[in-house]
Design a protein around this motif. Structure first.
Motif, PDB file in Angstrom:
ATOM      1  N   GLU A  34      -1.151  46.080  65.339  1.00 55.96           N
ATOM      2  CA  GLU A  34       0.425  46.417  65.464  1.00 55.96           C
ATOM      3  C   GLU A  34       0.579  46.786  66.922  1.00 55.96           C
ATOM      4  O   GLU A  34       0.295  48.057  67.226  1.00 55.96           O
ATOM      5  CB  GLU A  34       1.193  47.148  64.576  1.00 55.96           C
ATOM      6  CG  GLU A  34       0.989  46.575  62.830  1.00 55.96           C
ATOM      7  CD  GLU A  34       2.209  46.625  62.302  1.00 55.96           C
ATOM      8  OE1 GLU A  34       3.338  46.700  62.802  1.00 55.96           O
ATOM      9  OE2 GLU A  34       2.148  46.162  61.032  1.00 55.96           O
ATOM     10  N   THR A  37      -4.607  43.346  60.519  1.00 52.51           N
ATOM     11  CA  THR A  37      -3.895  43.165  61.751  1.00 52.51           C
ATOM     12  C   THR A  37      -3.758  44.517  62.520  1.00 52.51           C
ATOM     13  O   THR A  37      -4.430  45.457  62.234  1.00 52.51           O
ATOM     14  CB  THR A  37      -2.234  42.886  61.014  1.00 52.51           C
ATOM     15  OG1 THR A  37      -1.961  44.074  60.333  1.00 52.51           O
ATOM     16  CG2 THR A  37      -2.428  41.668  60.376  1.00 52.51           C
ATOM     17  N   LYS A  68       2.360  41.505  66.162  1.00 55.01           N
ATOM     18  CA  LYS A  68       1.215  41.816  65.346  1.00 55.01           C
ATOM     19  C   LYS A  68       0.121  40.778  65.922  1.00 55.01           C
ATOM     20  O   LYS A  68       0.339  39.711  66.273  1.00 55.01           O
ATOM     21  CB  LYS A  68       1.530  41.544  63.973  1.00 55.01           C
ATOM     22  CG  LYS A  68       2.223  42.561  63.287  1.00 55.01           C
ATOM     23  CD  LYS A  68       2.474  42.199  61.882  1.00 55.01           C
ATOM     24  CE  LYS A  68       3.514  43.320  61.112  1.00 55.01           C
ATOM     25  NZ  LYS A  68       3.866  42.716  59.667  1.00 55.01           N
ATOM     26  N   ARG A 110      -3.394  39.302  64.441  1.00 55.23           N
ATOM     27  CA  ARG A 110      -3.926  38.918  63.059  1.00 55.23           C
ATOM     28  C   ARG A 110      -5.506  38.560  63.566  1.00 55.23           C
ATOM     29  O   ARG A 110      -5.736  37.722  64.102  1.00 55.23           O
ATOM     30  CB  ARG A 110      -3.187  37.619  62.418  1.00 55.23           C
ATOM     31  CG  ARG A 110      -1.925  38.141  61.767  1.00 55.23           C
ATOM     32  CD  ARG A 110      -0.999  37.171  61.681  1.00 55.23           C
ATOM     33  NE  ARG A 110       0.543  37.292  61.141  1.00 55.23           N
ATOM     34  CZ  ARG A 110       1.248  37.814  61.812  1.00 55.23           C
ATOM     35  NH1 ARG A 110       1.226  38.026  63.008  1.00 55.23           N
ATOM     36  NH2 ARG A 110       2.510  38.135  61.433  1.00 55.23           N
TER      37      ARG A 110
END
Length: 201
Positions: A82, A80, A63, A65
């Motif tokens: 992915e 976030t 991930k 952020r």
């Protein structure tokens, strides 16, 4: 730093972002102004948006952020991105339009910043984990280097258009990439050599 740094990124206004083991540090004019400890993920690499508005931190959990830079602090807005695997490197394009990432599942992804980080394109080609990434000054091309000893130069708008540089360093994988200008790429490796390549599109 209190802990070993893994990654560093710079932006306008004297801002720097250091991702350390277990810690993310924001610096202004070489002084620490903000530290994030007790992270609930393993931070691997960071990238500051060239305008200094956003700090992206990629984790071993796949991930990214996105923190907003507000004055001398980083604020978690809960946003976030992915990816398919642990993030090994990432960088914003020089004009701040794109964020490119590589992960240990051999996928290279480019996201459009203005479009709320939507996927622009995914790129495939490495046979082993890619570990380093660098944008060309033209913001239309970027290079990735991997454990497969190969370097690819990608075109943002066309994932099928790629330049492959095999066996860049025969004794060891590529450890770093940097562009001198739009047609000149430098590669480094643990084989104790630095090489300069002329790229023709």
């Amino acid at each position: 730093m209190d802990f070993q740094p893994k990654s560093v990124s710079g932006a306008a206004g004297g801002l720097s972002l250091a991702v350390c083991i277990g810690q993310v540090v924001l610096l202004k004019n070489k002084k620490k102004v903000f530290t994030m400890d007790n992270l609930d993920y393993e931070a691997e690499v960071g990238a500051l948006h060239p305008g200094g508005s956003t700090a992206a931190v990629g984790g071993a959990d796949g991930k990214v952020r996105l923190y907003s830079v507000q004055g001398n602090t980083l604020k978690d807005e809960g946003k976030t991105i992915e990816l398919s695997g642990a993030i090994t490197d990432m960088a914003y394009s020089n004009d701040g339009a794109y964020l490119a990432l590589i992960d240990d599942k051999k996928v290279t992804s480019v996201f459009t910043v203005a479009d709320d980080y939507s996927v622009k394109n995914n790129f495939y080609g490495h046979h082993a984990k890619p570990v380093t990434l660098a944008w060309s000054p033209d913001n239309e091309h970027f290079a990735t280097g991997g454990m497969d000893m190969m370097v690819f130069i990608w075109t943002v708008s066309d994932p099928d258009k790629r330049i492959k540089v095999p066996d860049t360093h025969r004794l060891h994988h590529v450890s770093g990439l940097a562009w001198v200008d739009e047609h000149t790429l430098v590669t480094t490796s643990h084989d104790a050599s630095i090489k300069q390549w002329t790229i023709k599109y």
